[in-house]
Design a protein around this motif. Structure first.
Motif, short mmCIF file in Angstrom:
data_model
loop_
_atom_site.label_atom_id
_atom_site.label_comp_id
_atom_site.label_asym_id
_atom_site.label_seq_id
_atom_site.Cartn_x
_atom_site.Cartn_y
_atom_site.Cartn_z
N UNK A 198 -30.02 78.79 14.69
CA UNK A 198 -29.39 77.56 15.34
C UNK A 198 -28.73 76.94 14.29
N UNK A 199 -29.11 76.81 13.09
CA UNK A 199 -28.27 76.04 11.96
C UNK A 199 -27.05 77.12 11.72
N UNK A 200 -27.05 78.06 11.66
CA UNK A 200 -26.00 78.78 11.24
C UNK A 200 -24.78 78.62 12.60
N UNK A 201 -25.14 78.87 13.66
CA UNK A 201 -24.55 78.68 15.06
C UNK A 201 -23.93 77.16 14.91
N UNK A 202 -24.70 76.30 14.74
CA UNK A 202 -24.32 74.91 14.68
C UNK A 202 -23.46 74.53 13.56
N UNK A 203 -23.41 75.33 12.34
CA UNK A 203 -22.46 75.06 11.16
C UNK A 203 -21.14 75.48 11.65
N UNK A 204 -21.04 76.66 12.15
CA UNK A 204 -19.81 77.35 12.57
C UNK A 204 -19.05 76.39 13.54
N UNK A 205 -20.08 75.81 14.83
CA UNK A 205 -19.43 75.04 15.66
C UNK A 205 -18.68 73.48 14.86
N UNK A 206 -19.55 73.00 14.20
CA UNK A 206 -19.22 71.92 13.44
C UNK A 206 -18.12 72.15 12.58
#
Length: 223
Positions: A198-206
């Protein structure tokens, strides 16, 4: 009644209430059932908490405070830690509080019921606990967006909601996930791996949010 005896009765009532409220919900649960499980007189609920409402409010507060003591949102990171590390700690602690097992496993279930069937006690929990947590997440997201927008910017709020929503989805949809991905584990290692995803996914999005938000607006305008 001796102080130790009063404290023991209060503790047993809270433990029993956690089991009963998380399983049956506030409306269906009865003081009589809780007291029978706690081995206490019905009058004890009124003596210690002023009634069923007071017992439930005390239980919600304790559930949040116990969860935050065990799994604080910074997970002990030093001051000034990078925003990426702070985001992982926030997500990891969130999942641990919601999905953790053991004696206090009912805490996540209790909060899930409260979100779906809110009571008057929710206002107090939101003001005392959820608002500070939401502000902390928004501050992290604002740092990661790096666009100069503050923590109270509407886009920052929406992005923070998207991060939190991923965590909540896993908990609320666990029965479905168990069927769609039966090999997925929710033990300590599994929760940490999920937090990493979830962190990796969110970082890519942000980190690519501004570019893709503009593309999404254009696509929506073409419909």
């Amino acid at each position: 009644m001796a102080q130790d005896s009063r404290d023991d009765t209060k503790r047993r009532l809270l433990d029993a209430a956690g089991e009963v409220f998380s399983r049956q919900g506030f409306k269906a649960a009865t003081v009589r059932t809780i007291c029978r499980m706690a081995g206490a007189n019905v009058a004890a609920v009124h003596y210690h908490f002023g009634g069923k409402d007071g017992l439930y409010a005390a239980l919600l507060t304790e559930a949040f405070e116990n969860g935050l003591r065990r799994h604080p949102p910074d997970l002990g990171l030093p001051a000034g830690a990078p925003a990426e590390a702070r985001l992982f700690a926030f997500i990891h602690s969130f999942l641990l509080r919601m999905l953790g097992e053991g004696k206090s496993a009912w805490c996540g279930k209790l909060m899930d019921r409260e979100m779906r069937e809110p009571t008057q006690a929710l206002d107090q929990v939101v003001e005392r606990h959820i608002m500070p947590l939401a502000a902390q997440l928004r501050a992290i997201v604002a740092d990661l967006l790096g666009n100069g927008a503050g923590a109270d910017d509407p886009q920052t709020r929406l992005c923070a909601m998207s991060v939190a929503g991923q965590c909540q989805y896993v908990f609320r949809s666990k029965a479905i996930i168990d069927r769609l991905a039966p090999g997925m584990r929710f033990d300590e290692a599994g929760i940490r791996a999920l937090a990493g995803h979830i962190t990796g996914f969110s970082l890519c999005a942000l980190k690519n949010f501004a570019q893709h938000a503009e593309m999404a607006d254009k696509a929506a305008g073409a419909l």
